[in-house]
Scaffold this motif. Structure first.
Motif, PDB file in Angstrom:
ATOM      1  N   ARG A  58       1.326   3.378  11.874  1.00 45.82           N
ATOM      2  CA  ARG A  58       0.038   3.998  11.436  1.00 45.82           C
ATOM      3  C   ARG A  58      -1.060   3.719  12.348  1.00 45.82           C
ATOM      4  O   ARG A  58      -1.578   2.673  12.599  1.00 45.82           O
ATOM      5  CB  ARG A  58      -0.309   3.702  10.108  1.00 45.82           C
ATOM      6  CG  ARG A  58      -1.307   4.720   9.618  1.00 45.82           C
ATOM      7  CD  ARG A  58      -1.650   4.639   8.069  1.00 45.82           C
ATOM      8  NE  ARG A  58      -2.182   2.998   7.805  1.00 45.82           N
ATOM      9  CZ  ARG A  58      -2.262   2.411   6.636  1.00 45.82           C
ATOM     10  NH1 ARG A  58      -1.633   3.134   5.828  1.00 45.82           N
ATOM     11  NH2 ARG A  58      -2.346   1.204   6.566  1.00 45.82           N
ATOM     12  N   VAL A  92       1.516   4.840   0.884  1.00 42.96           N
ATOM     13  CA  VAL A  92       1.125   5.741   1.903  1.00 42.96           C
ATOM     14  C   VAL A  92       2.455   7.004   1.931  1.00 42.96           C
ATOM     15  O   VAL A  92       3.491   6.517   2.294  1.00 42.96           O
ATOM     16  CB  VAL A  92       0.845   5.299   3.364  1.00 42.96           C
ATOM     17  CG1 VAL A  92       0.689   6.184   4.510  1.00 42.96           C
ATOM     18  CG2 VAL A  92      -0.062   3.904   3.259  1.00 42.96           C
ATOM     19  N   GLU A 144       0.812  -1.277   0.054  1.00 44.71           N
ATOM     20  CA  GLU A 144      -0.044   0.218  -0.013  1.00 44.71           C
ATOM     21  C   GLU A 144       0.841   1.093  -0.016  1.00 44.71           C
ATOM     22  O   GLU A 144       1.970   1.200   0.819  1.00 44.71           O
ATOM     23  CB  GLU A 144      -0.751  -0.032   1.206  1.00 44.71           C
ATOM     24  CG  GLU A 144      -1.696   1.191   1.487  1.00 44.71           C
ATOM     25  CD  GLU A 144      -2.530   1.075   2.602  1.00 44.71           C
ATOM     26  OE1 GLU A 144      -3.328   2.114   2.884  1.00 44.71           O
ATOM     27  OE2 GLU A 144      -2.563   0.145   3.478  1.00 44.71           O
ATOM     28  N   PRO A 157      -3.865   8.767  10.304  1.00 45.01           N
ATOM     29  CA  PRO A 157      -3.154   8.001   9.281  1.00 45.01           C
ATOM     30  C   PRO A 157      -1.838   8.507   8.966  1.00 45.01           C
ATOM     31  O   PRO A 157      -1.292   8.015   8.049  1.00 45.01           O
ATOM     32  CB  PRO A 157      -4.173   8.518   8.069  1.00 45.01           C
ATOM     33  CG  PRO A 157      -4.723   9.762   8.387  1.00 45.01           C
ATOM     34  CD  PRO A 157      -4.858   9.807   9.737  1.00 45.01           C
TER      35      PRO A 157
END
Length: 162
Positions: A79, A49, A47, A84
């Motif tokens: 996280r 981020v 993912e 976030p």
């Protein structure tokens, strides 16, 4: 402490070879007060981020947060569920595991302690130990380990039912 060894298929995206090898051959704790190892359902996947390619390694207490490895650098990041933002934890999975071990040993040894001065000494001892294991662990203030040390100081990790 029993470790979860990650499948080679799951961690294949981790380009930092030392991190990938450690996760495959040794792994991370299955259950710890701060962390529970797991592989994301369905094979997981990376993912992106904040511009970093992250692979989830597990979660914390409530399971809504995530501990991840940066597939490029091998750093372990955290996280939270409410925020976030990414927080640096350790420079490698090996150092993360070593810090978790020291944390467990020292907090278990101090079970039942409620003297504020002793709790502060425990947090100082833990801070020195974490810094010896991974000099980068305490670089951020506020940061992941600094937040944990504050929690130790106020007695959050002391079991008063011993």
């Amino acid at each position: 402490m029993t470790n979860h060894q990650y499948s080679i298929e799951y961690i294949a995206c981790v380009r930092k070879s030392a991190a990938r090898e450690y996760l495959f051959s040794i792994g991370l704790p299955v259950e710890h007060v701060l962390f529970s190892a797991s592989e994301a359902a369905g094979g997981g996947g990376v993912e992106n981020v904040e511009g970093r390619d992250l692979l989830k390694l597990g979660s914390g207490g409530d399971g809504d947060d995530a501990y991840c490895v940066d597939s490029e650098t091998g750093e372990v990041l955290y996280r939270g569920s409410d925020d976030p933002s990414l927080f640096f934890v350790n420079s490698s999975p090996r150092k993360f595991s070593e810090c978790l071990s020291v944390f467990e040993v020292e907090t278990v040894r101090s079970a039942g302690e409620d003297d504020p001065e002793m709790l502060e000494e425990l947090a100082d001892l833990l801070g020195r130990s974490l810094g010896e294991i991974d000099p980068l662990a305490l670089r951020d203030d506020p940061g992941f380990w600094r937040s944990i040390l504050f929690d130790v100081t106020i007695g959050d990790y002391v079991d008063n039912e011993s």
